[in-house]
Design a protein around this motif. Structure first.
Motif, PDB file in Angstrom:
ATOM      1  N   LYS A   1       8.284  -8.330  -3.256  1.00 18.74           N
ATOM      2  CA  LYS A   1       7.769  -9.120  -2.135  1.00 18.74           C
ATOM      3  C   LYS A   1       8.888  -9.490  -1.164  1.00 18.74           C
ATOM      4  O   LYS A   1       8.672  -9.526   0.051  1.00 18.74           O
ATOM      5  CB  LYS A   1       7.078 -10.376  -2.656  1.00 18.74           C
ATOM      6  N   GLN A   2      10.068  -9.779  -1.725  1.00 22.72           N
ATOM      7  CA  GLN A   2      11.195 -10.092  -0.844  1.00 22.72           C
ATOM      8  C   GLN A   2      11.604  -8.875  -0.027  1.00 22.72           C
ATOM      9  O   GLN A   2      11.953  -8.985   1.154  1.00 22.72           O
ATOM     10  CB  GLN A   2      12.390 -10.586  -1.669  1.00 22.72           C
ATOM     11  N   VAL A   3      11.565  -7.695  -0.650  1.00 24.90           N
ATOM     12  CA  VAL A   3      11.884  -6.469   0.079  1.00 24.90           C
ATOM     13  C   VAL A   3      10.833  -6.213   1.161  1.00 24.90           C
ATOM     14  O   VAL A   3      11.146  -5.727   2.258  1.00 24.90           O
ATOM     15  CB  VAL A   3      11.978  -5.272  -0.887  1.00 24.90           C
ATOM     16  N   ALA A   4       9.576  -6.562   0.867  1.00 24.41           N
ATOM     17  CA  ALA A   4       8.532  -6.417   1.882  1.00 24.41           C
ATOM     18  C   ALA A   4       8.843  -7.293   3.086  1.00 24.41           C
ATOM     19  O   ALA A   4       8.567  -6.923   4.231  1.00 24.41           O
ATOM     20  CB  ALA A   4       7.174  -6.784   1.283  1.00 24.41           C
ATOM     21  N   GLY A   5       9.465  -8.465   2.829  1.00 29.15           N
ATOM     22  CA  GLY A   5       9.870  -9.327   3.927  1.00 29.15           C
ATOM     23  C   GLY A   5      10.938  -8.690   4.791  1.00 29.15           C
ATOM     24  O   GLY A   5      11.042  -8.989   5.994  1.00 29.15           O
ATOM     25  N   LEU A   6      11.755  -7.803   4.209  1.00 28.96           N
ATOM     26  CA  LEU A   6      12.753  -7.086   4.993  1.00 28.96           C
ATOM     27  C   LEU A   6      12.100  -6.175   6.035  1.00 28.96           C
ATOM     28  O   LEU A   6      12.714  -5.850   7.058  1.00 28.96           O
ATOM     29  CB  LEU A   6      13.645  -6.239   4.083  1.00 28.96           C
ATOM     30  N   GLY A   7      10.863  -5.763   5.730  1.00 28.41           N
ATOM     31  CA  GLY A   7      10.170  -4.880   6.670  1.00 28.41           C
ATOM     32  C   GLY A   7       9.987  -5.521   8.028  1.00 28.41           C
ATOM     33  O   GLY A   7      10.048  -4.834   9.060  1.00 28.41           O
ATOM     34  N   ASP A   8       9.774  -6.844   8.045  1.00 30.86           N
ATOM     35  CA  ASP A   8       9.626  -7.537   9.332  1.00 30.86           C
ATOM     36  C   ASP A   8      10.961  -7.628  10.062  1.00 30.86           C
ATOM     37  O   ASP A   8      11.018  -7.454  11.289  1.00 30.86           O
ATOM     38  CB  ASP A   8       9.071  -8.947   9.091  1.00 30.86           C
ATOM     39  N   ILE A   9      12.030  -7.889   9.331  1.00 23.53           N
ATOM     40  CA  ILE A   9      13.339  -8.038   9.974  1.00 23.53           C
ATOM     41  C   ILE A   9      13.865  -6.691  10.469  1.00 23.53           C
ATOM     42  O   ILE A   9      14.380  -6.575  11.582  1.00 23.53           O
ATOM     43  CB  ILE A   9      14.328  -8.677   8.995  1.00 23.53           C
ATOM     44  N   LEU A  10      13.706  -5.665   9.620  1.00 22.53           N
ATOM     45  CA  LEU A  10      14.221  -4.338   9.968  1.00 22.53           C
ATOM     46  C   LEU A  10      13.217  -3.511  10.757  1.00 22.53           C
ATOM     47  O   LEU A  10      13.555  -2.398  11.198  1.00 22.53           O
ATOM     48  CB  LEU A  10      14.596  -3.579   8.687  1.00 22.53           C
ATOM     49  N   GLU A  11      12.000  -4.058  10.898  1.00 17.51           N
ATOM     50  CA  GLU A  11      10.928  -3.355  11.609  1.00 17.51           C
ATOM     51  C   GLU A  11      10.633  -2.011  10.943  1.00 17.51           C
ATOM     52  O   GLU A  11      10.626  -0.952  11.587  1.00 17.51           O
ATOM     53  CB  GLU A  11      11.287  -3.169  13.088  1.00 17.51           C
ATOM     54  N   VAL A  12      10.400  -2.078   9.629  1.00 17.15           N
ATOM     55  CA  VAL A  12      10.074  -0.892   8.843  1.00 17.15           C
ATOM     56  C   VAL A  12       8.734  -1.146   8.162  1.00 17.15           C
ATOM     57  O   VAL A  12       8.626  -1.969   7.249  1.00 17.15           O
ATOM     58  CB  VAL A  12      11.157  -0.600   7.784  1.00 17.15           C
ATOM     59  N   ASN A  13       7.700  -0.456   8.598  1.00 17.41           N
ATOM     60  CA  ASN A  13       6.365  -0.667   8.047  1.00 17.41           C
ATOM     61  C   ASN A  13       6.279  -0.277   6.574  1.00 17.41           C
ATOM     62  O   ASN A  13       5.551  -0.894   5.800  1.00 17.41           O
ATOM     63  CB  ASN A  13       5.330   0.131   8.853  1.00 17.41           C
ATOM     64  N   LEU A  14       7.004   0.763   6.187  1.00 21.12           N
ATOM     65  CA  LEU A  14       6.922   1.221   4.799  1.00 21.12           C
ATOM     66  C   LEU A  14       7.355   0.118   3.834  1.00 21.12           C
ATOM     67  O   LEU A  14       6.741  -0.081   2.779  1.00 21.12           O
ATOM     68  CB  LEU A  14       7.786   2.471   4.609  1.00 21.12           C
ATOM     69  N   LEU A  15       8.398  -0.630   4.173  1.00 19.19           N
ATOM     70  CA  LEU A  15       8.861  -1.699   3.303  1.00 19.19           C
ATOM     71  C   LEU A  15       7.822  -2.807   3.174  1.00 19.19           C
ATOM     72  O   LEU A  15       7.711  -3.454   2.124  1.00 19.19           O
ATOM     73  CB  LEU A  15      10.181  -2.272   3.816  1.00 19.19           C
ATOM     74  N   LYS A  16       7.065  -3.051   4.229  1.00 24.23           N
ATOM     75  CA  LYS A  16       6.033  -4.077   4.167  1.00 24.23           C
ATOM     76  C   LYS A  16       4.985  -3.756   3.108  1.00 24.23           C
ATOM     77  O   LYS A  16       4.358  -4.657   2.557  1.00 24.23           O
ATOM     78  CB  LYS A  16       5.358  -4.214   5.532  1.00 24.23           C
ATOM     79  N   HIS A  17       4.769  -2.479   2.839  1.00 23.47           N
ATOM     80  CA  HIS A  17       3.744  -2.058   1.878  1.00 23.47           C
ATOM     81  C   HIS A  17       4.333  -1.715   0.508  1.00 23.47           C
ATOM     82  O   HIS A  17       3.632  -1.152  -0.332  1.00 23.47           O
ATOM     83  CB  HIS A  17       2.978  -0.847   2.433  1.00 23.47           C
ATOM     84  N   LEU A  18       5.602  -2.031   0.299  1.00 23.48           N
ATOM     85  CA  LEU A  18       6.232  -1.658  -0.968  1.00 23.48           C
ATOM     86  C   LEU A  18       5.545  -2.271  -2.191  1.00 23.48           C
ATOM     87  O   LEU A  18       5.329  -1.567  -3.185  1.00 23.48           O
ATOM     88  CB  LEU A  18       7.709  -2.057  -0.948  1.00 23.48           C
ATOM     89  N   PRO A  19       5.145  -3.563  -2.193  1.00 27.10           N
ATOM     90  CA  PRO A  19       4.469  -4.105  -3.390  1.00 27.10           C
ATOM     91  C   PRO A  19       3.208  -3.344  -3.744  1.00 27.10           C
ATOM     92  O   PRO A  19       2.931  -3.109  -4.931  1.00 27.10           O
ATOM     93  CB  PRO A  19       4.161  -5.551  -2.985  1.00 27.10           C
ATOM     94  N   GLY A  20       2.438  -2.953  -2.714  1.00 25.81           N
ATOM     95  CA  GLY A  20       1.230  -2.187  -2.989  1.00 25.81           C
ATOM     96  C   GLY A  20       1.542  -0.814  -3.554  1.00 25.81           C
ATOM     97  O   GLY A  20       0.837  -0.319  -4.442  1.00 25.81           O
ATOM     98  N   LEU A  21       2.593  -0.179  -3.065  1.00 20.13           N
ATOM     99  CA  LEU A  21       2.977   1.140  -3.569  1.00 20.13           C
ATOM    100  C   LEU A  21       3.439   1.089  -5.021  1.00 20.13           C
ATOM    101  O   LEU A  21       3.273   2.044  -5.780  1.00 20.13           O
ATOM    102  CB  LEU A  21       4.088   1.735  -2.691  1.00 20.13           C
ATOM    103  N   LEU A  22       4.025  -0.041  -5.390  1.00 17.80           N
ATOM    104  CA  LEU A  22       4.561  -0.169  -6.745  1.00 17.80           C
ATOM    105  C   LEU A  22       3.574  -0.777  -7.727  1.00 17.80           C
ATOM    106  O   LEU A  22       3.826  -0.787  -8.931  1.00 17.80           O
ATOM    107  CB  LEU A  22       5.831  -1.023  -6.730  1.00 17.80           C
TER     108      LEU A  22
ATOM    109  N   CYS B   1      19.974 -10.536   6.012  1.00 20.18           N
ATOM    110  CA  CYS B   1      18.756 -10.292   5.230  1.00 20.18           C
ATOM    111  C   CYS B   1      19.022  -9.648   3.872  1.00 20.18           C
ATOM    112  O   CYS B   1      18.139  -9.661   3.003  1.00 20.18           O
ATOM    113  CB  CYS B   1      17.780  -9.435   6.026  1.00 20.18           C
ATOM    114  N   LEU B   2      20.212  -9.086   3.674  1.00 21.33           N
ATOM    115  CA  LEU B   2      20.519  -8.455   2.386  1.00 21.33           C
ATOM    116  C   LEU B   2      21.344  -9.359   1.481  1.00 21.33           C
ATOM    117  O   LEU B   2      21.779  -8.920   0.414  1.00 21.33           O
ATOM    118  CB  LEU B   2      21.271  -7.136   2.611  1.00 21.33           C
ATOM    119  N   LEU B   3      21.533 -10.602   1.863  1.00 21.63           N
ATOM    120  CA  LEU B   3      22.324 -11.537   1.073  1.00 21.63           C
ATOM    121  C   LEU B   3      21.433 -12.292   0.086  1.00 21.63           C
ATOM    122  O   LEU B   3      20.197 -12.322   0.222  1.00 21.63           O
ATOM    123  CB  LEU B   3      23.054 -12.505   1.999  1.00 21.63           C
TER     124      LEU B   3
END
Length: 498
Positions: free
Chosen positions: A42-63, A140-142
């Motif tokens: 879920k935290q990595v999904a939050g990176l999707g908003d900061i990095l503007e990466v849609n794939l990361l936003k859906h990572l919990p669902g993929l996993l 965001c990676l700290l």
């Protein structure tokens, strides 16, 4: 040659986040995830908003489906199939250039591991080291954002455009850039204990490339989930990148075992602190116990209350001690795993590689962790014995007090029983002596004064002499019991030598 007043340039810098989160603990079945086990995703999904990466936003669902399809949780598992590395791209903006990356989630025994790598899409252009904050926008990676339960490591792998005279200084500059506009600051003096201070703690060489280790050095960094751990590794040799690829899995697991060791050391100290609180409560109860030895009306009730309270404290102390022992076992097991992975990496090393900083972690830090746990267990063992002794002593005193009370009750019953029996005998025989007693002058005067007839006088005489007989019988019985008790105590007591 690069002008000296310009920041050094780096070729294809890559920033990798290695984060680790516990999947389940010893009290759960392997197929049952721990509460919050998916927090890392879920935290990595939050990176999707900061990095503007849609794939990361859906990572919990993929996993989500991958979590239910782990065939054997005791081995290394890649969670994405058939391609374990999932590439992604970020959108460029006026504030940030376009970035490319890969995400690689795995399960290592009872732990989730994550590799999230970021690098510039245009790898042909060297990047000034002062721009490395672009790979870590808003920090965001700290740890403050990722919040991995077991901790994390940031690895910067880059090739300097020109070989620096002092690679350590260049590494410092890279770390300062990564921490730019964050709550962490790079300090050169390891004695600087300001909050969120990060300092260089070790250095070495891996596959002919200098490698430097940084971590939080202030006193508030005991929790590994808040510890900023950074590795800066320079690509100096044509074989450095090749060897790094060959040792990748070993390196990932090595960092995982290191994180678990640090986490268990922190957990053991947490349980020690909890146990100390229970030990302090015990000492307070023991101090109160001295007051209970003074006989009072509520002595037995207070003793029983204390007996009910102490086992609860003793159970908590045993619980924390067991958890500390589990931490020790886990540290020892992961130290062996760390050794095994380090040995595999050493097989790939190139002279004059130097991995002493990892060797020192195993031989010094792990050893100190285990030694401190042993000291704490010895301390708690004494506390546990004190608990057991206090419980046994108080229970014994309470049993003696209860027995004495029961004896007193039996004695009183016997005294009153004899009294009532004597009164009954006197009452039943009143017909034969009531008339004689009534002729006694004081009795006769008493009857005449109250103008009692024969029936009334007979009743009064019977009642009074029955009570008198009962009282006398009770006094005689009490005296006999007291004499017998004293005689028994005198004969049973050991005689001291003259």
């Amino acid at each position: 040659m690069q002008p000296p007043n310009l920041p050094p340039n780096l070729k294809d810098p890559r920033l990798t986040l290695f984060a680790f989160h516990l999947l389940h603990d010893i009290t759960q079945k392997p197929q049952d995830g721990a509460k919050g086990a998916d927090r890392l995703w879920k935290q990595v999904a939050g990176l999707g908003d900061i990095l503007e990466v849609n794939l990361l936003k859906h990572l919990p669902g993929l996993l989500k489906s991958a979590e239910r399809q782990i065939a054997d949780p005791s081995i290394y598992q890649e969670l994405f199939h058939p391609n374990p590395f999932l590439p992604f791209y970020s959108h460029s903006s006026s504030e940030r250039p376009k970035l490319t990356g890969e995400v690689y989630p795995v399960q290592i025994h009872d732990t989730y591991g994550l590799d999230l790598t970021l690098h510039y899409s245009d790898i042909s252009q060297p990047i000034a080291c002062d721009r490395l904050s672009e790979l870590n926008p808003k920090g965001c990676l700290l740890p403050q954002f990722i919040q991995a339960e077991l901790g994390q490591t940031l690895l910067l792998f880059a090739q300097p455009e020109a070989i620096p005279d002092d690679p350590a200084t260049l590494a410092d500059r890279c770390v300062a850039a990564l921490l730019q506009n964050t709550d962490y600051i790079l300090v050169q003096d390891s004695t600087n204990r300001a909050k969120n201070s990060v300092g260089r703690v070790a250095g070495g060489q891996l596959f002919k490339g200098p490698i430097f280790e940084y971590q939080t050095i202030n006193a508030e960094s005991t929790n590994p989930s808040n510890n900023c751990h950074i590795l800066v590794w320079f690509n100096y040799h044509p074989q450095t990148a090749t060897k790094a690829g060959q040792a990748y899995r070993d390196l990932l697991q090595l960092l995982c075992y290191r994180a678990k060791i640090c986490h268990q050391a922190y957990q053991s100290q947490f349980f020690v602190d909890c146990a100390r609180e229970e030990y302090i409560k015990l000492e307070q109860k023991i101090n109160f116990f001295d007051q209970l030895l003074i006989p009072t009306n509520k002595q037995l009730e207070n003793l029983k209350k204390l007996i009910n309270e102490l086992p609860v404290l003793a159970f908590k102390l045993s619980y924390y001690r067991r958890n500390i022992e589990d931490c020790r076992t886990t540290i020892a097991a992961n130290a062996k795993n760390f050794d095994a992975r380090l040995a595999d990496i050493r097989k790939l090393t190139l002279p004059p590689d130097n991995l002493d900083f990892w060797e020192n972690f195993r031989k010094l830090e792990c050893k100190n962790y285990l030694k401190q746990i042993d000291v704490n267990l010895q301390y708690l063992e004494g506390g546990q014995k004190l608990f057991d002794q206090a419980i046994a002593t108080i229970r014994g005193i309470a049993e003696l007090e209860q027995t004495e009370r029961d004896r007193n009750i039996d004695r009183n019953i016997a005294i009153f029983g004899f009294g009532i029996g004597a009164a009954g005998v006197v009452a039943s025989g009143s017909a034969s002596y009531a008339g004689v007693i009534q002729e006694i002058s004081p009795v006769n005067n008493y009857v005449s004064f109250w103008q009692l007839n024969d029936a009334q006088a007979h009743l009064v005489v019977t009642i009074n002499f029955s009570l008198l007989a009962g009282a006398v019988a009770s006094l005689i019985t009490a005296g006999v019991i007291a004499t017998f008790k004293n005689s028994k105590f005198t004969h049973s007591s050991p005689k001291l030598p003259p």
